[in-house]
Design an enzyme around this catalytic site. Structure first.
Site, PDB file in Angstrom:
ATOM      1  N   ARG A   1      46.920  47.231  42.115  1.00  0.00           N
ATOM      2  CA  ARG A   1      45.315  46.864  41.984  1.00  0.00           C
ATOM      3  C   ARG A   1      44.846  45.783  40.961  1.00  0.00           C
ATOM      4  O   ARG A   1      43.961  45.019  41.278  1.00  0.00           O
ATOM      5  CB  ARG A   1      44.510  48.186  41.732  1.00  0.00           C
ATOM      6  CG  ARG A   1      43.166  48.145  41.889  1.00  0.00           C
ATOM      7  CD  ARG A   1      42.527  49.338  41.959  1.00  0.00           C
ATOM      8  NE  ARG A   1      41.018  49.322  42.393  1.00  0.00           N
ATOM      9  CZ  ARG A   1      40.584  49.065  43.450  1.00  0.00           C
ATOM     10  NH1 ARG A   1      41.413  49.386  44.431  1.00  0.00           N
ATOM     11  NH2 ARG A   1      39.248  48.806  43.689  1.00  0.00           N
TER      12      ARG A   1
ATOM     13  N   LYS B   1      47.286  48.603  28.519  1.00  0.00           N
ATOM     14  CA  LYS B   1      47.388  47.901  29.929  1.00  0.00           C
ATOM     15  C   LYS B   1      46.323  47.376  30.437  1.00  0.00           C
ATOM     16  O   LYS B   1      46.500  46.276  31.111  1.00  0.00           O
ATOM     17  CB  LYS B   1      47.825  48.864  30.936  1.00  0.00           C
ATOM     18  CG  LYS B   1      48.370  48.620  31.998  1.00  0.00           C
ATOM     19  CD  LYS B   1      48.460  49.616  33.226  1.00  0.00           C
ATOM     20  CE  LYS B   1      47.012  50.113  33.822  1.00  0.00           C
ATOM     21  NZ  LYS B   1      47.205  50.962  34.974  1.00  0.00           N
ATOM     22  N   ASN B   2      45.157  47.862  30.522  1.00  0.00           N
ATOM     23  CA  ASN B   2      44.157  47.484  31.008  1.00  0.00           C
ATOM     24  C   ASN B   2      43.519  45.936  30.453  1.00  0.00           C
ATOM     25  O   ASN B   2      42.793  45.099  31.235  1.00  0.00           O
ATOM     26  CB  ASN B   2      42.932  48.432  30.905  1.00  0.00           C
ATOM     27  CG  ASN B   2      42.903  49.601  31.826  1.00  0.00           C
ATOM     28  OD1 ASN B   2      43.909  49.555  32.780  1.00  0.00           O
ATOM     29  ND2 ASN B   2      42.458  50.625  31.542  1.00  0.00           N
TER      30      ASN B   2
ATOM     31  N   ASP C   1      45.922  53.498  41.566  1.00  0.00           N
ATOM     32  CA  ASP C   1      45.754  54.864  41.585  1.00  0.00           C
ATOM     33  C   ASP C   1      44.408  55.057  42.548  1.00  0.00           C
ATOM     34  O   ASP C   1      43.233  54.340  42.854  1.00  0.00           O
ATOM     35  CB  ASP C   1      45.502  55.288  40.126  1.00  0.00           C
ATOM     36  CG  ASP C   1      46.765  55.111  39.192  1.00  0.00           C
ATOM     37  OD1 ASP C   1      47.615  55.196  39.642  1.00  0.00           O
ATOM     38  OD2 ASP C   1      46.460  55.067  38.143  1.00  0.00           O
TER      39      ASP C   1
END
Length: 262
Positions: free
Chosen positions: A97, A22-23, A121
């Site tokens: 984010r 994901k990152n 988060d």
């Protein structure tokens, strides 16, 4: 309220195909905004945050085509920049984010980038200072609407390379600044840059697109700005956190698992 009920004492067996990281995906997807040419990305994970970002790109005017499981093409050749100041964007951007990383590419290519205060988060301070300080060092002007909690950076005359020392080795901050610097005039040197695998993947993709980034994998990046970038193909790495979790699970349960495509 949903619950998980876990019954221990059972061994596991089988093959695992970990999803894409994901990152890395969030950075790579934002980078498609740097070119008007088509970019093909494989192994995109089918998860909420990534799908939210793809939705933002679509609303911005990026042409998105699904080519198979986890594979998409993106073409940002006719963007609707007015969307960036719409109420819809303020709502969608604030819920993710990772949306902060569209600012660098938009600033580099179009001379402006806007973002509502992003969510995500709640882990520690998670400041945005590194991002905006880097943009300012490259010559952008910063503005903030306190009432709407809306950030903006503008550089109508373009960005100019410079030397900078990041106040923290932020992965997303480094990624955002790198994406802005690849189209800046002259040379940008970034000290205390993040060097995680996700950022290395981003730099490798940008170099395939025609960027000139040296020092990939180190804490000092040197970027020679170019006038434009082209399309490319890129495959996202499997998620290291997921792989590590399966390894730990196999060890604790004395199980035999095969993790494929790593």
């Amino acid at each position: 309220m949903g619950i998980f009920q876990i019954e221990g004492g059972h061994q596991l067996k089988g093959e695992i195909h970990p999803q894409g990281a994901k990152n890395e995906a969030l950075q790579i997807l934002c980078a498609v905004l740097l070119t008007s040419e088509k970019v093909r990305i494989e192994n995109i994970p089918d998860i909420r945050d990534v799908n939210k970002l793809i939705g933002i790109l679509k609303n911005l005017g990026v042409k998105v085509e699904a080519k198979g499981k986890g594979t998409y093409t993106f073409q940002a050749d006719d963007l609707n920049l007015e969307y960036l100041e719409s109420e819809l964007f303020k709502k969608e951007g604030s819920s993710l984010r990772g949306s902060i990383m569209i600012v660098g590419p938009l600033l580099a290519r179009f001379g402006k980038g806007y973002i509502p205060r992003p969510g995500g988060d709640k882990i520690g301070r998670r400041r945005l200072d590194t991002h905006f300080k880097g943009f300012i060092d490259l010559g952008a002007k910063f503005r903030y609407n306190k009432e709407e909690r809306f950030y903006g950076v503008e550089a109508p005359d373009g960005l100019t390379g410079t030397y900078m020392l990041l106040d923290q080795a932020s992965v997303t901050g480094t990624a955002n600044i790198v994406m802005a610097a690849v189209l800046a005039k002259g040379t940008t040197t970034i000290y205390n840059a993040a060097c995680e695998p996700y950022l290395q993947q981003l730099c490798k993709m940008l170099n395939k697109m025609g960027a000139m980034i040296d020092g990939v994998g180190s804490n000092m990046l040197m970027i020679e700005g170019v006038t434009e970038l082209g399309g490319c193909e890129h495959r996202i790495l499997p998620d290291m956190i997921e792989i590590g979790s399966w390894i730990g699970l196999a060890a604790m349960t004395k199980s035999e698992l095969t993790i494929k495509d790593v």
